[in-house]
Structures are given as C-alpha cells and as structure tokens.
Design a protein around this motif. Structure first.
Motif, mmCIF file in Angstrom:
data_model
loop_
_atom_site.group_PDB
_atom_site.id
_atom_site.type_symbol
_atom_site.label_atom_id
_atom_site.label_comp_id
_atom_site.label_asym_id
_atom_site.label_seq_id
_atom_site.Cartn_x
_atom_site.Cartn_y
_atom_site.Cartn_z
ATOM 1 N N GLN A 25 14.279 1.024 -1.488
ATOM 2 C CA GLN A 25 15.523 1.727 -1.770
ATOM 3 C C GLN A 25 15.246 3.136 -2.289
ATOM 4 O O GLN A 25 15.923 4.090 -1.902
ATOM 5 N N ALA A 26 14.246 3.292 -3.139
ATOM 6 C CA ALA A 26 13.901 4.616 -3.666
ATOM 7 C C ALA A 26 13.439 5.537 -2.541
ATOM 8 O O ALA A 26 13.789 6.721 -2.514
ATOM 9 N N TYR A 27 12.679 5.000 -1.595
ATOM 10 C CA TYR A 27 12.247 5.812 -0.455
ATOM 11 C C TYR A 27 13.445 6.174 0.415
ATOM 12 O O TYR A 27 13.606 7.315 0.826
ATOM 13 N N ARG A 28 14.288 5.202 0.678
ATOM 14 C CA ARG A 28 15.482 5.434 1.503
ATOM 15 C C ARG A 28 16.365 6.517 0.885
ATOM 16 O O ARG A 28 16.921 7.354 1.592
ATOM 17 N N ASP A 29 16.469 6.518 -0.445
ATOM 18 C CA ASP A 29 17.283 7.505 -1.154
ATOM 19 C C ASP A 29 16.546 8.819 -1.383
ATOM 20 O O ASP A 29 17.071 9.711 -2.051
ATOM 21 N N GLU A 30 15.325 8.921 -0.853
ATOM 22 C CA GLU A 30 14.480 10.111 -0.969
ATOM 23 C C GLU A 30 14.142 10.458 -2.417
ATOM 24 O O GLU A 30 13.988 11.612 -2.788
ATOM 25 N N VAL A 31 14.007 9.416 -3.233
ATOM 26 C CA VAL A 31 13.604 9.583 -4.622
ATOM 27 C C VAL A 31 12.076 9.615 -4.718
ATOM 28 O O VAL A 31 11.526 10.297 -5.583
ATOM 29 N N ILE A 32 11.416 8.875 -3.829
ATOM 30 C CA ILE A 32 9.952 8.855 -3.798
ATOM 31 C C ILE A 32 9.462 9.133 -2.379
ATOM 32 O O ILE A 32 10.201 8.954 -1.411
ATOM 33 N N SER A 33 8.226 9.558 -2.291
ATOM 34 C CA SER A 33 7.608 9.887 -1.000
ATOM 35 C C SER A 33 6.883 8.673 -0.420
ATOM 36 O O SER A 33 6.679 7.657 -1.105
ATOM 37 N N ALA A 34 6.441 8.821 0.821
ATOM 38 C CA ALA A 34 5.639 7.768 1.449
ATOM 39 C C ALA A 34 4.332 7.576 0.682
ATOM 40 O O ALA A 34 3.834 6.456 0.553
ATOM 41 N N GLY A 35 3.786 8.669 0.157
ATOM 42 C CA GLY A 35 2.562 8.571 -0.639
ATOM 43 C C GLY A 35 2.769 7.745 -1.895
ATOM 44 O O GLY A 35 1.910 6.958 -2.291
ATOM 45 N N LYS A 36 3.928 7.909 -2.525
ATOM 46 C CA LYS A 36 4.241 7.122 -3.725
ATOM 47 C C LYS A 36 4.466 5.661 -3.349
ATOM 48 O O LYS A 36 4.064 4.762 -4.091
ATOM 49 N N VAL A 37 5.088 5.405 -2.201
ATOM 50 C CA VAL A 37 5.241 4.027 -1.714
ATOM 51 C C VAL A 37 3.862 3.393 -1.585
ATOM 52 O O VAL A 37 3.628 2.274 -2.058
ATOM 53 N N ARG A 38 2.935 4.123 -0.954
ATOM 54 C CA ARG A 38 1.566 3.623 -0.769
ATOM 55 C C ARG A 38 0.921 3.312 -2.112
ATOM 56 O O ARG A 38 0.328 2.251 -2.294
ATOM 57 N N GLN A 39 1.078 4.211 -3.061
ATOM 58 C CA GLN A 39 0.467 4.039 -4.373
ATOM 59 C C GLN A 39 1.060 2.829 -5.112
ATOM 60 O O GLN A 39 0.314 1.989 -5.628
ATOM 61 N N ILE A 40 2.370 2.736 -5.156
ATOM 62 C CA ILE A 40 3.021 1.656 -5.902
ATOM 63 C C ILE A 40 2.707 0.290 -5.303
ATOM 64 O O ILE A 40 2.434 -0.672 -6.027
ATOM 65 N N LEU A 41 2.737 0.211 -3.976
ATOM 66 C CA LEU A 41 2.522 -1.079 -3.318
ATOM 67 C C LEU A 41 1.051 -1.380 -3.058
ATOM 68 O O LEU A 41 0.711 -2.443 -2.546
ATOM 69 N N GLY A 42 0.168 -0.446 -3.412
ATOM 70 C CA GLY A 42 -1.265 -0.686 -3.279
ATOM 71 C C GLY A 42 -1.741 -0.735 -1.842
ATOM 72 O O GLY A 42 -2.675 -1.469 -1.517
ATOM 73 N N MET A 43 -1.129 0.063 -0.994
ATOM 74 C CA MET A 43 -1.522 0.104 0.413
ATOM 75 C C MET A 43 -2.651 1.109 0.593
ATOM 76 O O MET A 43 -2.735 2.098 -0.125
ATOM 77 N N ALA A 44 -3.501 0.851 1.571
ATOM 78 C CA ALA A 44 -4.697 1.674 1.763
ATOM 79 C C ALA A 44 -4.428 2.945 2.562
ATOM 80 O O ALA A 44 -5.051 3.969 2.311
ATOM 81 N N THR A 45 -3.509 2.890 3.494
ATOM 82 C CA THR A 45 -3.310 4.031 4.389
ATOM 83 C C THR A 45 -1.837 4.339 4.584
ATOM 84 O O THR A 45 -0.963 3.487 4.352
ATOM 85 N N ARG A 46 -1.578 5.546 5.045
ATOM 86 C CA ARG A 46 -0.200 5.936 5.380
ATOM 87 C C ARG A 46 0.313 5.098 6.556
ATOM 88 O O ARG A 46 1.492 4.775 6.634
#
Length: 85
Positions: A25-46
């Motif tokens: 929801q934060a990404y959809r609302d443009e509150v966070i970036s894809a990079g922040k999504v990666r960081q929060i969810l612990g993903m390795a790559t974009r």
C-alpha cells in the motif's frame, strides 16, 4: 521468503503478511520506493521486487527521472565497453 506461509508458524506468517500488505500500500501510494520495498521485505534484487509487485497487480513507478537515470547508466556502460556501440 514471501511465498506461501507455513502452518507451523502462524504468528510469523501473519506478521509477514501484514508487513507485505503495508509495504504494498505504501508503494502504491508512492510513499516508499521500490528500493525501500526491497529493503523492508529483505529481497535481494530489484527484479525480485518487480515480480512481487507484479503478482500483486501493481505497476512499477517509472518517471522521467528514472528514464534519465537509465539513459545515463546505459551511456556509462557503453563508454566502458560493457555494451555494444
């Protein structure tokens, strides 16, 4: 990590699901970036982030700034001989 929950850890699964919902929801609302999504969810790559968002039916945010950044990266890689001329 963010696949189907295991029934042996219901509280952990619920916490991960809640985190994913809030992040989406934060990404959809443009509150966070894809990079922040990666960081929060612990993903390795974009690419992993892109696939995750795609599964959720969310288009990637890509604006003129992103395009210019990609153009500069492309030119830099080309000048370094890492891309064909």
């Amino acid at each position: 990590m963010w696949g189907a929950p295991r029934p042996t850890q219901p509280l952990l699964c619920l916490m991960r699901l809640h985190t994913a919902i809030v992040v989406v929801q934060a990404y959809r609302d443009e509150v966070i970036s894809a990079g922040k999504v990666r960081q929060i969810l612990g993903m390795a790559t974009r690419m992993e982030v892109e696939e995750f968002l795609k599964q959720k039916g969310i288009d990637l945010h890509y604006d003129e700034t992103d395009l210019e950044s990609d153009r500069q990266t492309h030119q830099q890689l080309r000048s370094q001989g890492k891309l064909p001329a």
